[in-house]
Design a protein around this motif. Structure first.
Motif, PDB file in Angstrom:
ATOM      1  N   PRO A  70       0.812  -1.094  -0.067  1.00  0.00           N
ATOM      2  CA  PRO A  70       0.093  -0.126   0.084  1.00  0.00           C
ATOM      3  C   PRO A  70       0.967   1.210   0.077  1.00  0.00           C
ATOM      4  O   PRO A  70       1.942   1.376   0.913  1.00  0.00           O
ATOM      5  N   LEU A  71       0.711   2.075  -1.133  1.00  0.00           N
ATOM      6  CA  LEU A  71       1.473   3.324  -1.103  1.00  0.00           C
ATOM      7  C   LEU A  71       0.862   4.657  -0.561  1.00  0.00           C
ATOM      8  O   LEU A  71       1.450   5.523  -0.546  1.00  0.00           O
ATOM      9  N   GLY A  72      -0.550   4.297  -0.369  1.00  0.00           N
ATOM     10  CA  GLY A  72      -1.324   5.423   0.106  1.00  0.00           C
ATOM     11  C   GLY A  72      -2.223   5.917  -1.214  1.00  0.00           C
ATOM     12  O   GLY A  72      -1.602   6.008  -2.490  1.00  0.00           O
ATOM     13  N   THR A  73      -3.257   6.571  -1.078  1.00  0.00           N
ATOM     14  CA  THR A  73      -3.983   6.737  -2.448  1.00  0.00           C
ATOM     15  C   THR A  73      -4.139   8.391  -2.075  1.00  0.00           C
ATOM     16  O   THR A  73      -4.434   8.859  -1.318  1.00  0.00           O
ATOM     17  N   GLU A  74      -3.900   9.034  -3.187  1.00  0.00           N
ATOM     18  CA  GLU A  74      -3.821  10.638  -3.137  1.00  0.00           C
ATOM     19  C   GLU A  74      -3.250  11.389  -2.126  1.00  0.00           C
ATOM     20  O   GLU A  74      -3.628  12.014  -1.168  1.00  0.00           O
ATOM     21  N   ASP A 122       2.666  14.540  -2.834  1.00  0.00           N
ATOM     22  CA  ASP A 122       2.597  15.912  -3.478  1.00  0.00           C
ATOM     23  C   ASP A 122       3.929  15.653  -4.596  1.00  0.00           C
ATOM     24  O   ASP A 122       4.013  16.327  -5.632  1.00  0.00           O
ATOM     25  N   CYS A 123       4.581  14.887  -4.426  1.00  0.00           N
ATOM     26  CA  CYS A 123       5.725  14.569  -5.381  1.00  0.00           C
ATOM     27  C   CYS A 123       5.884  12.872  -5.229  1.00  0.00           C
ATOM     28  O   CYS A 123       6.106  12.536  -4.271  1.00  0.00           O
ATOM     29  N   VAL A 124       6.092  12.160  -6.562  1.00  0.00           N
ATOM     30  CA  VAL A 124       6.375  10.639  -6.567  1.00  0.00           C
ATOM     31  C   VAL A 124       7.555  10.662  -7.457  1.00  0.00           C
ATOM     32  O   VAL A 124       7.219  11.159  -8.692  1.00  0.00           O
ATOM     33  N   ALA A 125       8.607  10.153  -7.229  1.00  0.00           N
ATOM     34  CA  ALA A 125       9.677   9.820  -7.933  1.00  0.00           C
ATOM     35  C   ALA A 125      10.122   8.660  -8.166  1.00  0.00           C
ATOM     36  O   ALA A 125       9.976   7.855  -7.069  1.00  0.00           O
ATOM     37  N   SER A 126      10.616   8.068  -9.238  1.00  0.00           N
ATOM     38  CA  SER A 126      11.288   6.750  -9.525  1.00  0.00           C
ATOM     39  C   SER A 126      12.116   7.022 -10.426  1.00  0.00           C
ATOM     40  O   SER A 126      11.993   7.425 -11.529  1.00  0.00           O
ATOM     41  N   ILE A 127      13.384   6.301 -10.041  1.00  0.00           N
ATOM     42  CA  ILE A 127      14.400   6.528 -10.933  1.00  0.00           C
ATOM     43  C   ILE A 127      15.231   5.108 -11.065  1.00  0.00           C
ATOM     44  O   ILE A 127      15.322   4.337 -10.049  1.00  0.00           O
ATOM     45  N   ALA A 128      15.303   4.909 -12.362  1.00  0.00           N
ATOM     46  CA  ALA A 128      15.825   3.624 -12.850  1.00  0.00           C
ATOM     47  C   ALA A 128      15.180   2.343 -12.369  1.00  0.00           C
ATOM     48  O   ALA A 128      15.897   1.306 -11.944  1.00  0.00           O
ATOM     49  N   THR A 129      14.143   2.617 -12.030  1.00  0.00           N
ATOM     50  CA  THR A 129      13.279   1.264 -11.521  1.00  0.00           C
ATOM     51  C   THR A 129      12.003   0.946 -12.381  1.00  0.00           C
ATOM     52  O   THR A 129      12.058  -0.453 -12.592  1.00  0.00           O
ATOM     53  N   PRO A 130      11.247   1.758 -13.031  1.00  0.00           N
ATOM     54  CA  PRO A 130      10.274   1.192 -13.727  1.00  0.00           C
ATOM     55  C   PRO A 130      10.801  -0.024 -14.885  1.00  0.00           C
ATOM     56  O   PRO A 130       9.703  -0.655 -15.240  1.00  0.00           O
ATOM     57  N   HIS A 131      11.738   0.128 -15.426  1.00  0.00           N
ATOM     58  CA  HIS A 131      12.148  -0.896 -16.427  1.00  0.00           C
ATOM     59  C   HIS A 131      12.375  -2.249 -15.857  1.00  0.00           C
ATOM     60  O   HIS A 131      12.338  -3.291 -16.731  1.00  0.00           O
ATOM     61  N   ASP A 152      -1.430   7.164  -8.894  1.00  0.00           N
ATOM     62  CA  ASP A 152      -2.855   6.967  -7.893  1.00  0.00           C
ATOM     63  C   ASP A 152      -2.182   7.278  -6.431  1.00  0.00           C
ATOM     64  O   ASP A 152      -3.004   7.670  -5.701  1.00  0.00           O
ATOM     65  N   ALA A 153      -0.892   7.383  -6.215  1.00  0.00           N
ATOM     66  CA  ALA A 153      -0.362   7.774  -5.034  1.00  0.00           C
ATOM     67  C   ALA A 153      -0.325   9.345  -4.685  1.00  0.00           C
ATOM     68  O   ALA A 153      -0.010   9.744  -3.812  1.00  0.00           O
TER      69      ALA A 153
END
Ligand SMILES: C[S@@+](CC[C@H](N)C(=O)[O-])C[C@H]1O[C@@H](n2cnc3c(N)ncnc32)[C@H](O)[C@@H]1O
Length: 229
Positions: free
Chosen positions: A105-109, A112-121, A134-135
């Motif tokens: 669970p990341l939390g819904t709404e 203010d900022c969500v970052a993801s670096i070198a991970t989505p691949h 959604d977070a």
């Protein structure tokens, strides 16, 4: 005949990064860090809560903690999080957790900022972007930086990046190539990596992040910047 890369499993990715976290040179300058200042400039002013999804050793999460009231960093690899905690001992507004960003669970709404670096691949892109989207609170900003698969049209930029990457590596790390143990661990991990091309990223964004700015960057990277309406 060229063999297809081996399928990456969650357990395999965790094991790879548990190994990489323990390398003596882990956390030095790399091609992602080159883009941190640009990414930080995209963080919304007055940022309250921020998430770094796939935070690794926490380098970018610590920078976010200098800009935001409270930062949560999550990573699949317990060794990454243990080392990130050690390096973040003097950063009280950074909370680090072992978690799979696809299922925890990341939390819904919430952010203010969500970052993801070198991970989505490491993940199916659309479901991953949907989880990160959604977070976010309305008005919040999603920042993605990841590796891109070169295409013929990007050849000049990709070739120009080779001497630039070598020179920057020498400048920041004092050496052109990583030590053999580090190279071997990254090469073993990268055999299962699959990168998307920019058109593939744009198509995914059209579906789940309409209006996102998708850009190509030096050092074989792309970024997504999206503000939640
Ligand atoms: C190449 S590293 C990048 C780490 C960090 N963002 C950086 O730029 O240094 C990718 C990270 O994503 C993490 N990761 C991969 N899949 C994940 C998932 N499903 N949930 C959380 N973290 C994940 C890995 O454990 C690893 O630490």
């Amino acid at each position: 005949m060229r063999q297809p890369p081996p399928e990456q499993t969650t357990e395999g990715i965790r094991a790879d990064f548990d190994r990489i976290a323990l390398l003596p040179a882990a956390g030095g300058w790399d091609h992602n860090r080159h883009h941190h200042p640009w990414l930080l400039r995209q963080v919304p002013p007055g940022c309250g809560e921020a998430l770094d999804a796939g935070c690794g050793l926490g380098g970018f999460a610590r920078l976010l903690a200098g800009r935001c009231r409270h930062v949560v960093g999550v990573d699949l690899s317990p060794a990454m999080i243990e080392e990130a905690r050690r390096r973040s001992a003097t950063v009280p507004n950074l909370e680090l957790r072992v978690a799979d960003l696809m299922t925890a669970p990341l939390g819904t709404e919430r952010f203010d900022c969500v970052a993801s670096i070198a991970t989505p691949h490491h993940l199916p892109l659309e479901p991953a972007l949907t989880r990160l989207r959604d977070a976010l609170r309305p008005g919040g900003v999603l920042l993605v930086l990841d590796l891109v698969r070169p295409v013929p049209a990007s050849l000049p930029l990709d070739v120009a990046a080779v001497p630039v990457g070598l020179a920057l590596g020498l400048w920041h790390n004092g050496r052109i190539r990583p030590p053999p143990a580090e190279r071997e661990a990254w090469d073993a991990h990268a055999r299962g990596d699959r990168y998307l091309s920019l058109p593939e990223v744009r198509r995914a964004c059209d579906r789940v992040l309409p209006g996102a700015r998708v850009r190509r960057h030096l050092l074989w990277r792309y970024s997504i910047v999206w503000r939640r309406p």
